[in-house]
Design an enzyme around this catalytic site. Structure first.
Site, PDB file in Angstrom:
ATOM      1  N   ARG A   1       8.230  -5.107  -2.928  1.00  0.00           N
ATOM      2  CA  ARG A   1       7.654  -3.768  -2.964  1.00  0.00           C
ATOM      3  C   ARG A   1       6.645  -3.648  -1.834  1.00  0.00           C
ATOM      4  O   ARG A   1       5.859  -4.575  -1.577  1.00  0.00           O
ATOM      5  CB  ARG A   1       6.980  -3.469  -4.315  1.00  0.00           C
ATOM      6  CG  ARG A   1       7.948  -3.240  -5.471  1.00  0.00           C
ATOM      7  CD  ARG A   1       8.823  -2.003  -5.243  1.00  0.00           C
ATOM      8  NE  ARG A   1       9.753  -1.757  -6.335  1.00  0.00           N
ATOM      9  CZ  ARG A   1      11.009  -2.174  -6.361  1.00  0.00           C
ATOM     10  NH1 ARG A   1      11.492  -2.913  -5.363  1.00  0.00           N
ATOM     11  NH2 ARG A   1      11.803  -1.871  -7.380  1.00  0.00           N
TER      12      ARG A   1
ATOM     13  N   GLN B   1       7.644   5.760  -1.063  1.00  0.00           N
ATOM     14  CA  GLN B   1       9.028   5.906  -0.647  1.00  0.00           C
ATOM     15  C   GLN B   1       9.535   7.291  -1.035  1.00  0.00           C
ATOM     16  O   GLN B   1       9.400   7.653  -2.202  1.00  0.00           O
ATOM     17  CB  GLN B   1       9.902   4.813  -1.263  1.00  0.00           C
ATOM     18  CG  GLN B   1       9.540   3.442  -0.713  1.00  0.00           C
ATOM     19  CD  GLN B   1      10.526   2.349  -1.081  1.00  0.00           C
ATOM     20  OE1 GLN B   1      10.520   1.302  -0.482  1.00  0.00           O
ATOM     21  NE2 GLN B   1      11.363   2.562  -2.070  1.00  0.00           N
TER      22      GLN B   1
END
Length: 400
Positions: free
Chosen positions: A286, A315
């Site tokens: 991540r 994102q």
């Protein structure tokens, strides 16, 4: 009947595919640890199709509508008055992917009065405020192991790509050059290097197993130490109590741990500064595990020789995100776990989870992250209570 809200990434810019490079996929029955692949009663898609985009709909529409449910599919998830926010109020189930996450913040969870379950089509539920989900006694589930090997393959590709200076060398060909010295000036052999993984779960262990034939020295750190048969006899690993203890020994570090409050910004300027000068850092876990500016600065100074990964925060990444333009990087959009092979597995896994939910059957323990107000199943093994979604509103900048 339930309203199912599914947030997926946009279709290809040239339109949804009418054909594919390969006619079929290899047939798998079990993952390396013996866990069976998803076992829904049926699927309504052809394995190998593009299922993770809006038109693919995870292959769910026929099944849901045949059973009287409503399916809403959108890619519009960020910013004021997004389709996600407009549809949340009466949604019972929200499905999204790590690659295009519907950030389920406490505010959104509190607004969704009818919400009962949040599903990740893939692995990683950090885009959900897990503490808020526990407080509401929601079910949070993900399709554990569905794309772990996909990600592990991507990690190995990125390690070799950085160390061998593949991307700049390819670009010389595209530009019409034959600049061998420019290509070789940053190219090394991986043989003999010290390679370490932060976490040796399904992905981390798969990376270690795939790197061993390259004759490297292998290191790992994890909350849960591997069995002696794996650590010593199979792989000859060196165990370290923490990432801080491991990284000074490594030429290559790959991050394969979940994001939760304890790992957020684990790789900050201090941690990166403790690494060997000229080390390589790979992050397909991540983006928020790494400090954004610390990574960019380390590449500029030469502390890191290269950084590669496919995970960003938020994102999609804003167009001015410094990782797009920093030197010596090998970044891609978040694609490691959404190969067409992986999509077949995670779409089937979502179908299995929905069948269990609607038929009041137990969801597989390995798919559960939160249940009955507490971490459960894989969640109890991998996560800690808390929230890692803070700052996700920055994703709206990508569309501006």
């Amino acid at each position: 009947m339930a309203k199912v809200l599914c947030v997926l990434y946009d279709d290809p810019i040239d339109g949804y595919p009418k054909s594919y490079p390969r006619a079929d996929l290899p047939r798998l029955e079990r993952y390396p640890d013996g866990q069976t692949l998803p076992t829904p009663k049926a699927i309504d898609f052809k394995p190998g199709a593009l299922l993770g985009s809006v038109s693919g709909e995870l292959g769910l529409r026929k099944y849901l509508e045949a059973n009287g449910h409503t399916l809403v599919v959108t890619s519009d998830k960020d910013g004021d008055n997004s389709r996600l926010d407009r549809e949340l109020e009466d949604a019972e189930i929200v499905i999204s992917q790590p690659f295009w996450p519907a950030y389920m913040t406490r505010e959104r969870i509190e607004r969704a009065k009818k919400l009962k379950m949040i599903v990740t089509a893939g692995i990683g539920s950090d885009h959900t405020d897990l503490q808020a989900a526990m407080d509401r006694k929601l079910t949070v589930a993900e399709v554990t192991y569905c794309n772990s090997i996909s990600v592990a393959e991507h990690v190995v590709m990125m390690i070799l790509g950085l160390v061998r200076n593949y991307i700049p060398s390819y670009q010389w060909v595209v530009k019409g050059g034959w600049n061998i010295a420019d290509c070789a000036a940053r190219s090394y052999d991986v043989e003999g290097m010290q390679v370490g993984t932060v976490a040796a779960g399904r992905i981390g262990l798969a990376v270690l197993r795939r790197m061993k034939p390259f004759d490297v020295k292998l290191h790992y750190t994890d909350r849960h130490r591997l069995p002696r048969a794996v650590e010593e006899e199979e792989l000859g690993l060196t165990f370290h109590e923490s990432a801080a203890a491991m990284v000074p020994h490594c030429d290559v570090v790959t991050i394969n741990c979940p994001l939760h409050p304890e790992t957020e910004h684990l790789f900050d300027a201090k941690m990166i500064g403790s690494m060997k000068r000229g080390a390589y850092l790979i992050n397909t876990a991540r983006g928020k595990i790494c400090d954004r500016d610390a990574v960019a600065n380390a590449l500029k100074s030469g502390q890191l020789a290269g950084y590669a990964g496919d995970v960003w925060f938020p994102q999609p990444a804003p167009q001015d995100h410094p990782w797009r333009t920093m030197p010596h990087h090998g970044m891609t959009p978040h694609i490691s776990g959404t190969s067409l092979s992986a999509q077949t597995r995670y779409a089937a896994g979502v179908r299995e989870i929905l069948e269990c939910y609607f038929e009041n059957r137990p969801i597989r323990d390995e798919y559960l992250i939160v249940s009955d107000g507490k971490l459960a199943g894989t969640g109890a093994h991998s996560y800690s209570a808390g929230n890692a979604t803070t700052g996700s509103d920055e994703a709206a900048k990508f569309k501006q």
